[in-house]
Design a protein around this motif. Sequence first.
Motif, PDB file in Angstrom:
ATOM      1  N   ARG A   1     -11.325   1.829  34.971  1.00  0.00           N
ATOM      2  CA  ARG A   1     -10.371   2.896  35.532  1.00  0.00           C
ATOM      3  C   ARG A   1     -10.450   3.723  37.361  1.00  0.00           C
ATOM      4  NH1 ARG A   1     -11.387   8.126  36.706  1.00  0.00           N
ATOM      5  NH2 ARG A   1     -13.545   8.296  35.656  1.00  0.00           N
ATOM      6  N   ARG A   2     -12.018   3.243  37.639  1.00  0.00           N
ATOM      7  CA  ARG A   2     -11.563   3.730  38.615  1.00  0.00           C
ATOM      8  C   ARG A   2     -11.191   2.677  39.681  1.00  0.00           C
ATOM      9  NH1 ARG A   2     -17.350   6.191  38.880  1.00  0.00           N
ATOM     10  NH2 ARG A   2     -16.981   8.235  37.916  1.00  0.00           N
ATOM     11  N   HIS A   3     -10.841   1.514  39.332  1.00  0.00           N
ATOM     12  CA  HIS A   3     -10.008  -0.009  40.125  1.00  0.00           C
ATOM     13  C   HIS A   3      -9.191   1.047  39.968  1.00  0.00           C
ATOM     14  CE1 HIS A   3      -8.639  -3.840  40.645  1.00  0.00           C
ATOM     15  NE2 HIS A   3      -8.180  -4.741  39.664  1.00  0.00           N
ATOM     16  N   GLU A   4      -8.469   0.167  38.819  1.00  0.00           N
ATOM     17  CA  GLU A   4      -7.032   0.810  39.006  1.00  0.00           C
ATOM     18  C   GLU A   4      -6.620   2.002  40.249  1.00  0.00           C
ATOM     19  OE1 GLU A   4      -6.467   1.416  35.539  1.00  0.00           O
ATOM     20  OE2 GLU A   4      -6.497  -0.615  34.527  1.00  0.00           O
ATOM     21  N   GLU A   5      -7.103   3.280  39.739  1.00  0.00           N
ATOM     22  CA  GLU A   5      -6.911   4.521  40.851  1.00  0.00           C
ATOM     23  C   GLU A   5      -7.152   4.207  42.066  1.00  0.00           C
ATOM     24  OE1 GLU A   5      -9.165   7.504  37.418  1.00  0.00           O
ATOM     25  OE2 GLU A   5     -10.701   6.849  39.478  1.00  0.00           O
ATOM     26  N   MET A   6      -8.166   3.020  42.745  1.00  0.00           N
ATOM     27  CA  MET A   6      -8.444   2.519  44.290  1.00  0.00           C
ATOM     28  C   MET A   6      -7.328   1.674  44.622  1.00  0.00           C
ATOM     29  SD  MET A   6     -10.502   4.000  45.717  1.00  0.00           S
ATOM     30  CE  MET A   6     -10.446   5.465  44.936  1.00  0.00           C
ATOM     31  N   LEU A   7      -6.409   1.173  43.365  1.00  0.00           N
ATOM     32  CA  LEU A   7      -5.375  -0.039  43.508  1.00  0.00           C
ATOM     33  C   LEU A   7      -3.953   1.280  43.723  1.00  0.00           C
ATOM     34  CD1 LEU A   7      -5.508  -2.373  41.159  1.00  0.00           C
ATOM     35  CD2 LEU A   7      -6.312  -2.715  43.559  1.00  0.00           C
ATOM     36  N   ALA A   8      -4.038   2.484  43.132  1.00  0.00           N
ATOM     37  CA  ALA A   8      -2.923   3.297  42.956  1.00  0.00           C
ATOM     38  C   ALA A   8      -3.526   4.164  44.809  1.00  0.00           C
ATOM     39  CB  ALA A   8      -3.132   4.384  42.145  1.00  0.00           C
TER      40      ALA A   8
ATOM     41  N   TRP B   1     -14.720  -4.260  45.316  1.00  0.00           N
ATOM     42  CA  TRP B   1     -16.333  -4.394  44.559  1.00  0.00           C
ATOM     43  C   TRP B   1     -15.662  -3.372  42.659  1.00  0.00           C
ATOM     44  CZ3 TRP B   1     -18.791   1.092  43.538  1.00  0.00           C
ATOM     45  CH2 TRP B   1     -20.365   0.647  42.853  1.00  0.00           C
ATOM     46  N   LEU B   2     -14.988  -2.277  42.062  1.00  0.00           N
ATOM     47  CA  LEU B   2     -15.209  -1.867  40.983  1.00  0.00           C
ATOM     48  C   LEU B   2     -14.402  -3.040  40.265  1.00  0.00           C
ATOM     49  CD1 LEU B   2     -13.591   2.017  42.159  1.00  0.00           C
ATOM     50  CD2 LEU B   2     -16.135   1.379  41.038  1.00  0.00           C
ATOM     51  N   LEU B   3     -13.775  -3.946  40.466  1.00  0.00           N
ATOM     52  CA  LEU B   3     -13.088  -4.923  39.721  1.00  0.00           C
ATOM     53  C   LEU B   3     -14.607  -5.270  39.332  1.00  0.00           C
ATOM     54  CD1 LEU B   3     -11.134  -6.449  38.355  1.00  0.00           C
ATOM     55  CD2 LEU B   3     -11.224  -7.157  40.268  1.00  0.00           C
ATOM     56  N   ARG B   4     -15.325  -6.143  40.464  1.00  0.00           N
ATOM     57  CA  ARG B   4     -17.238  -6.973  39.992  1.00  0.00           C
ATOM     58  C   ARG B   4     -18.046  -6.449  38.861  1.00  0.00           C
ATOM     59  NH1 ARG B   4     -19.977  -8.524  45.237  1.00  0.00           N
ATOM     60  NH2 ARG B   4     -21.775  -8.788  43.960  1.00  0.00           N
ATOM     61  N   LEU B   5     -17.405  -4.736  39.391  1.00  0.00           N
ATOM     62  CA  LEU B   5     -18.561  -4.007  38.789  1.00  0.00           C
ATOM     63  C   LEU B   5     -18.030  -3.829  37.394  1.00  0.00           C
ATOM     64  CD1 LEU B   5     -19.735  -0.651  39.883  1.00  0.00           C
ATOM     65  CD2 LEU B   5     -21.233  -2.785  39.882  1.00  0.00           C
ATOM     66  N   ALA B   6     -16.647  -3.928  36.853  1.00  0.00           N
ATOM     67  CA  ALA B   6     -16.167  -3.399  35.438  1.00  0.00           C
ATOM     68  C   ALA B   6     -16.282  -5.098  35.039  1.00  0.00           C
ATOM     69  CB  ALA B   6     -14.294  -3.539  35.669  1.00  0.00           C
ATOM     70  N   GLU B   7     -16.235  -6.488  35.674  1.00  0.00           N
ATOM     71  CA  GLU B   7     -16.343  -7.468  35.428  1.00  0.00           C
ATOM     72  C   GLU B   7     -17.851  -7.979  34.898  1.00  0.00           C
ATOM     73  OE1 GLU B   7     -14.554  -9.887  37.742  1.00  0.00           O
ATOM     74  OE2 GLU B   7     -12.236  -9.637  36.921  1.00  0.00           O
TER      75      GLU B   7
ATOM     76  N   SER C   1     -20.404   4.735  37.787  1.00  0.00           N
ATOM     77  CA  SER C   1     -19.949   3.487  38.532  1.00  0.00           C
ATOM     78  C   SER C   1     -19.526   2.391  37.790  1.00  0.00           C
ATOM     79  CB  SER C   1     -20.189   3.394  39.527  1.00  0.00           C
ATOM     80  OG  SER C   1     -20.386   3.832  40.633  1.00  0.00           O
ATOM     81  N   TRP C   2     -21.062   2.070  36.838  1.00  0.00           N
ATOM     82  CA  TRP C   2     -20.414   1.049  36.098  1.00  0.00           C
ATOM     83  C   TRP C   2     -19.482   1.622  34.502  1.00  0.00           C
ATOM     84  CZ3 TRP C   2     -24.898   1.429  38.816  1.00  0.00           C
ATOM     85  CH2 TRP C   2     -25.526   0.082  39.506  1.00  0.00           C
ATOM     86  N   LYS C   3     -20.164   2.945  33.938  1.00  0.00           N
ATOM     87  CA  LYS C   3     -19.019   3.187  32.720  1.00  0.00           C
ATOM     88  C   LYS C   3     -17.290   3.418  32.709  1.00  0.00           C
ATOM     89  CE  LYS C   3     -18.450   6.885  29.754  1.00  0.00           C
ATOM     90  NZ  LYS C   3     -20.164   8.547  29.311  1.00  0.00           N
ATOM     91  N   HIS C   4     -16.927   3.843  34.365  1.00  0.00           N
ATOM     92  CA  HIS C   4     -15.362   4.218  34.709  1.00  0.00           C
ATOM     93  C   HIS C   4     -14.815   3.293  35.839  1.00  0.00           C
ATOM     94  CE1 HIS C   4     -16.451   7.713  32.390  1.00  0.00           C
ATOM     95  NE2 HIS C   4     -17.423   7.750  32.763  1.00  0.00           N
ATOM     96  N   ALA C   5     -15.739   1.620  35.354  1.00  0.00           N
ATOM     97  CA  ALA C   5     -15.588   0.653  36.778  1.00  0.00           C
ATOM     98  C   ALA C   5     -13.995   0.305  36.688  1.00  0.00           C
ATOM     99  CB  ALA C   5     -16.161  -0.692  36.638  1.00  0.00           C
TER     100      ALA C   5
END
Length: 88
Positions: free
Chosen positions: A51-58, A79-85, A45-49
């Motif tokens: 990329r996964r954020h972009e996948e969820m937008l798609a 949530w993933l954007l928050r993790l990525a930040e 979740s943290w390592k790939h946040a």
Amino acid sequence: MPPVHRRLHINLDTTLGLEEEIRKEIAQSLKEADENLVGRLLEGSWKHAQRRHEEMLAAARLLEEAGLEPLMARAAAAWLLRLAEGGR
């Protein structure tokens, strides 16, 4: 899963012709699940946040194109954007 969400999920699967494939994939994942999977999910979740954020937008765009409201996809993307930040 609440009935409304189950209907939305199944409707999308059916709309895209993927219901059987998705059901088999989920069943196989659950069959193989163990403590290692949980660790990979949490660490990943943290390592790939980003990329996964972009996948969820798609995924949200796909749901919208299918005429469904992407409530969970949008929430997951936020949530993933928050993790990525660097947040939790």
